[in-house]
Design an enzyme around this catalytic site. Structure first.
Site, PDB file in Angstrom:
ATOM      1  N   GLY A  27     -34.559  15.224  85.024  1.00  0.00           N
ATOM      2  CA  GLY A  27     -34.425  16.487  84.321  1.00  0.00           C
ATOM      3  C   GLY A  27     -33.305  17.393  84.794  1.00  0.00           C
ATOM      4  O   GLY A  27     -33.383  18.613  84.624  1.00  0.00           O
ATOM      5  N   ASN A  62     -30.362  17.608  83.507  1.00  0.00           N
ATOM      6  CA  ASN A  62     -29.749  18.194  82.298  1.00  0.00           C
ATOM      7  C   ASN A  62     -30.657  19.271  81.712  1.00  0.00           C
ATOM      8  O   ASN A  62     -30.186  20.298  81.222  1.00  0.00           O
ATOM      9  CB  ASN A  62     -29.459  17.109  81.267  1.00  0.00           C
ATOM     10  CG  ASN A  62     -28.120  16.449  81.523  1.00  0.00           C
ATOM     11  OD1 ASN A  62     -27.084  17.063  81.367  1.00  0.00           O
ATOM     12  ND2 ASN A  62     -28.152  15.209  81.970  1.00  0.00           N
ATOM     13  N   LEU A 121     -35.161   8.233  77.550  1.00  0.00           N
ATOM     14  CA  LEU A 121     -34.791   6.814  77.585  1.00  0.00           C
ATOM     15  C   LEU A 121     -35.377   5.985  76.449  1.00  0.00           C
ATOM     16  O   LEU A 121     -35.237   4.770  76.424  1.00  0.00           O
ATOM     17  CB  LEU A 121     -35.208   6.220  78.942  1.00  0.00           C
ATOM     18  CG  LEU A 121     -34.476   6.821  80.149  1.00  0.00           C
ATOM     19  CD1 LEU A 121     -34.984   6.189  81.437  1.00  0.00           C
ATOM     20  CD2 LEU A 121     -32.964   6.628  80.011  1.00  0.00           C
ATOM     21  N   LYS A 122     -36.078   6.621  75.534  1.00  0.00           N
ATOM     22  CA  LYS A 122     -36.698   5.854  74.452  1.00  0.00           C
ATOM     23  C   LYS A 122     -35.882   6.014  73.162  1.00  0.00           C
ATOM     24  O   LYS A 122     -35.269   7.053  72.939  1.00  0.00           O
ATOM     25  CB  LYS A 122     -38.135   6.359  74.213  1.00  0.00           C
ATOM     26  CG  LYS A 122     -39.038   6.260  75.435  1.00  0.00           C
ATOM     27  CD  LYS A 122     -39.349   4.818  75.768  1.00  0.00           C
ATOM     28  CE  LYS A 122     -40.354   4.710  76.903  1.00  0.00           C
ATOM     29  NZ  LYS A 122     -40.598   3.299  77.290  1.00  0.00           N
ATOM     30  N   HIS A 173     -24.742  11.539  76.762  1.00  0.00           N
ATOM     31  CA  HIS A 173     -24.536  10.197  77.323  1.00  0.00           C
ATOM     32  C   HIS A 173     -23.447  10.285  78.383  1.00  0.00           C
ATOM     33  O   HIS A 173     -22.416  10.941  78.169  1.00  0.00           O
ATOM     34  CB  HIS A 173     -24.135   9.217  76.206  1.00  0.00           C
ATOM     35  CG  HIS A 173     -23.964   7.811  76.679  1.00  0.00           C
ATOM     36  ND1 HIS A 173     -25.042   6.987  76.971  1.00  0.00           N
ATOM     37  CD2 HIS A 173     -22.853   7.078  76.927  1.00  0.00           C
ATOM     38  CE1 HIS A 173     -24.578   5.814  77.383  1.00  0.00           C
ATOM     39  NE2 HIS A 173     -23.271   5.838  77.365  1.00  0.00           N
ATOM     40  N   ASP A 191     -27.023   5.666  70.904  1.00  0.00           N
ATOM     41  CA  ASP A 191     -25.656   6.123  71.245  1.00  0.00           C
ATOM     42  C   ASP A 191     -24.630   5.892  70.131  1.00  0.00           C
ATOM     43  O   ASP A 191     -23.434   5.755  70.421  1.00  0.00           O
ATOM     44  CB  ASP A 191     -25.177   5.396  72.518  1.00  0.00           C
ATOM     45  CG  ASP A 191     -26.139   5.581  73.672  1.00  0.00           C
ATOM     46  OD1 ASP A 191     -26.257   4.646  74.495  1.00  0.00           O
ATOM     47  OD2 ASP A 191     -26.787   6.636  73.721  1.00  0.00           O
TER      48      ASP A 191
END
Ligand code: GRF
Length: 217
Positions: free
Chosen positions: A14, A16, A84-85, A103, A144
């Site tokens: 966390g 970010n 991450l999902k 990213h 992405d």
């Protein structure tokens, strides 16, 4: 102006999220973090949210579109920050152009399924490129791949390791993501893709006033 409510989706440490909490602060007139949603019940990001008195939710099933939509329903902007999902397609469609991700590389290079964390920086170093960086992009149905909102370059050094490069890119992420969120909030989160173009230390949004990187909320 009512602050734009933002939901932040997390899975890990966390940092970010913390950069967003610090940049948006308690009194931001532009945007506020309304909820933090985690794909894991033990994510350290949840503790950061609780310390900031931000409501939290943990997804029982991150592949369940209805659950993801419900968790972020009261947000105008949904931010993936170390999430991450894959976002289920029905949720992507529900949040079209209001769903962004950070990213740790210059997409479209070094992105896609399985490209996260240390692997990204290992691939960058193995490729021999001179520049890496951070990218904020719109999320679509593939990892992405959505249109780019903002990027910021980070030089690769000859003596870089994946960890030293990751640390330098992360510092840029912590400035780029809040700047992108505040810029979108100031635009009222338009339901069409925009591009933030760096202009010195600022971001200039086409036909909109300059948004200075690091502006307070
Ligand atoms: C960051 O490098 C981010 O770009 C990626 O996940 C990493 C960890 O993020 N998506 P955080 O510290 O959990 O915010």
């Amino acid at each position: 102006m009512t602050p734009v409510p933002v939901a932040v989706l997390v899975s890990g440490g966390g940092t970010n999220l913390q950069a967003l909490l610090d940049a948006l602060g308690a009194g931001s007139a532009v945007a506020r973090i309304a909820r933090v949603v985690s794909s894991r019940g033990n994510a350290a990001a949840l503790d950061r949210a609780r310390r900031a008195r931000v409501p939290v939710a943990v997804l029982a099933d991150p592949t369940d579109a209805a659950e993801v939509v419900a968790a972020a329903a009261d947000a105008r902007l949904v931010v993936l920050a170390g999430y991450l999902k894959r976002v289920p397609p029905a949720a992507v469609a529900r949040f079209r152009w209001r769903l962004i991700n950070i990213h740790p590389a210059l997409l479209p290079a070094f992105g896609g399924d399985g490209m996260y964390g240390r692997r990204v920086h290992q691939a960058v170093l193995a490729s021999g490129v001179a520049l890496s960086g951070a990218t904020v992009h719109y999320v679509d149905e593939e990892y992405d791949r959505g249109p780019i909102l903002a990027q910021w370059p980070v030089p690769v050094r000859a003596d870089d390791t994946p960890d030293s490069l990751a640390a330098r890119v992360l510092e840029v992420e912590h400035r780029l993501l809040p700047a992108a969120v505040l810029a979108l909030a100031r635009l009222g989160v338009p339901e069409r893709p925009v591009r933030l173009v760096p202009d010195g230390s600022a971001f200039v949004v086409a036909d909109h006033p300059t948004v200075r990187l690091g502006d307070a909320g």
